[in-house]
Design a protein around this motif. Structure first.
Motif, PDB file in Angstrom:
ATOM      1  N   GLY A  62       0.828  -1.205   0.000  1.00 39.47           N
ATOM      2  CA  GLY A  62       0.000   0.000   0.000  1.00 39.47           C
ATOM      3  C   GLY A  62       0.859   1.250   0.000  1.00 39.47           C
ATOM      4  O   GLY A  62       1.958   1.274  -0.563  1.00 39.47           O
ATOM      5  N   LEU A  63       0.366   2.293   0.638  1.00 41.25           N
ATOM      6  CA  LEU A  63       1.145   3.512   0.791  1.00 41.25           C
ATOM      7  C   LEU A  63       2.248   3.282   1.809  1.00 41.25           C
ATOM      8  O   LEU A  63       2.055   2.565   2.793  1.00 41.25           O
ATOM      9  N   ASN A  64       3.403   3.905   1.601  1.00 47.62           N
ATOM     10  CA  ASN A  64       4.483   3.722   2.560  1.00 47.62           C
ATOM     11  C   ASN A  64       5.215   5.035   2.835  1.00 47.62           C
ATOM     12  O   ASN A  64       5.258   5.935   1.991  1.00 47.62           O
ATOM     13  N   TYR A  65       5.757   5.106   4.031  1.00 43.82           N
ATOM     14  CA  TYR A  65       6.581   6.256   4.441  1.00 43.82           C
ATOM     15  C   TYR A  65       7.880   5.719   5.016  1.00 43.82           C
ATOM     16  O   TYR A  65       7.883   4.768   5.807  1.00 43.82           O
ATOM     17  N   GLY A  66       8.998   6.309   4.615  1.00 44.06           N
ATOM     18  CA  GLY A  66      10.292   5.877   5.088  1.00 44.06           C
ATOM     19  C   GLY A  66      11.098   7.012   5.673  1.00 44.06           C
ATOM     20  O   GLY A  66      10.963   8.169   5.254  1.00 44.06           O
ATOM     21  N   VAL A  67      11.930   6.697   6.640  1.00 42.37           N
ATOM     22  CA  VAL A  67      12.798   7.694   7.259  1.00 42.37           C
ATOM     23  C   VAL A  67      14.164   7.058   7.527  1.00 42.37           C
ATOM     24  O   VAL A  67      14.247   5.908   7.954  1.00 42.37           O
ATOM     25  N   ARG A  68      15.212   7.812   7.251  1.00 41.58           N
ATOM     26  CA  ARG A  68      16.581   7.352   7.525  1.00 41.58           C
ATOM     27  C   ARG A  68      16.940   7.779   8.941  1.00 41.58           C
ATOM     28  O   ARG A  68      17.024   8.965   9.242  1.00 41.58           O
ATOM     29  N   LEU A  69      17.158   6.791   9.812  1.00 38.37           N
ATOM     30  CA  LEU A  69      17.436   7.081  11.214  1.00 38.37           C
ATOM     31  C   LEU A  69      18.913   7.377  11.448  1.00 38.37           C
ATOM     32  O   LEU A  69      19.271   8.293  12.167  1.00 38.37           O
ATOM     33  N   PHE A  70      19.776   6.577  10.842  1.00 36.87           N
ATOM     34  CA  PHE A  70      21.209   6.777  10.952  1.00 36.87           C
ATOM     35  C   PHE A  70      21.791   6.749   9.543  1.00 36.87           C
ATOM     36  O   PHE A  70      21.055   6.670   8.569  1.00 36.87           O
ATOM     37  N   LYS A  71      23.094   6.784   9.428  1.00 33.96           N
ATOM     38  CA  LYS A  71      23.717   6.836   8.120  1.00 33.96           C
ATOM     39  C   LYS A  71      23.380   5.623   7.265  1.00 33.96           C
ATOM     40  O   LYS A  71      23.168   5.746   6.051  1.00 33.96           O
TER      41      LYS A  71
END
Length: 205
Positions: A62-71
């Motif tokens: 479905g719809l997705n959201y991503g975030v980079r937490l560390f390098k």
């Protein structure tokens, strides 16, 4: 459930193709030297957030959201809700129901990614994912209730066609636990392992 999954995958693929066509227009340029410079420029991981569409039987669709937490680490969450209700009566008095069908499907998933290596426009990563699916299908005299948990691990490849647009594919090994109730009186449980696959398109920001 299979009908909804097929429709969801078809919608996601169609929208992905539309986004990729748009990204192709963004990437066009009339200057050959500028094209050469652009293709040799690092466009991987320039942004820490992303949104998009995906299908994965390991970590949801479905719809997705991503975030980079560390390098080198990223977290992706995804979800989809589908609802359909169909009711019919024998006549205009609406005293006798002849059809009463309700379909509710929702799916939520999460995926942890760890970068392995990357080039100027591609990224290879390891993944650990899980998802939960609930499918309630009830009719006038029958119905099916399905709950499925899945967890798996594998590898993925992300290809950046533009510094803000990328497509990804993944494969791995997964475990499924499926609880099913048919006609509200016939429960069953299925446990199995299998191959997990996924793919999608994301926009970086």
């Amino acid at each position: 459930m299979k009908k909804y999954q097929f429709q969801s995958a078809a919608i996601i693929i169609a929208l992905s193709l539309a986004l990729l066509s748009a990204s192709g227009l963004l990437a066009q340029t009339t200057n050959t030297d500028e094209e050469f410079v652009k293709t040799n420029k690092n466009i991987v991981n320039l942004y820490d957030n992303s949104i998009g569409l995906r299908y994965s039987n390991i970590s949801g669709y479905g719809l997705n959201y991503g975030v980079r937490l560390f390098k080198s680490y990223s977290v992706i969450v995804s979800g989809l809700i589908l609802y359909n209700e169909n009711t019919a009566w024998e006549d205009m008095s609406k005293t006798k129901i002849t059809r009463d069908q309700k379909d509710i499907l929702y799916n939520f998933g999460v995926e942890l990614q760890r970068d392995m290596f990357y080039t100027n426009n591609t990224r290879v990563y390891a993944l650990l994912g899980a998802n939960y699916l609930k499918d309630d299908n009830s009719q006038l005299l029958s119905g099916t209730n399905i709950s499925r948990y899945a967890v798996g691990l594998g590898f993925g490849l992300e290809w950046f066609v533009h510094e803000r647009v990328s497509i990804n594919i993944s494969a791995g090994y997964k475990f499924d636990s499926i609880d099913k109730i048919e006609n509200k009186v016939q429960p069953s449980i299925e446990r199995k392992t299998g191959i997990g696959i996924g793919g999608g398109v994301t926009f970086q920001f």
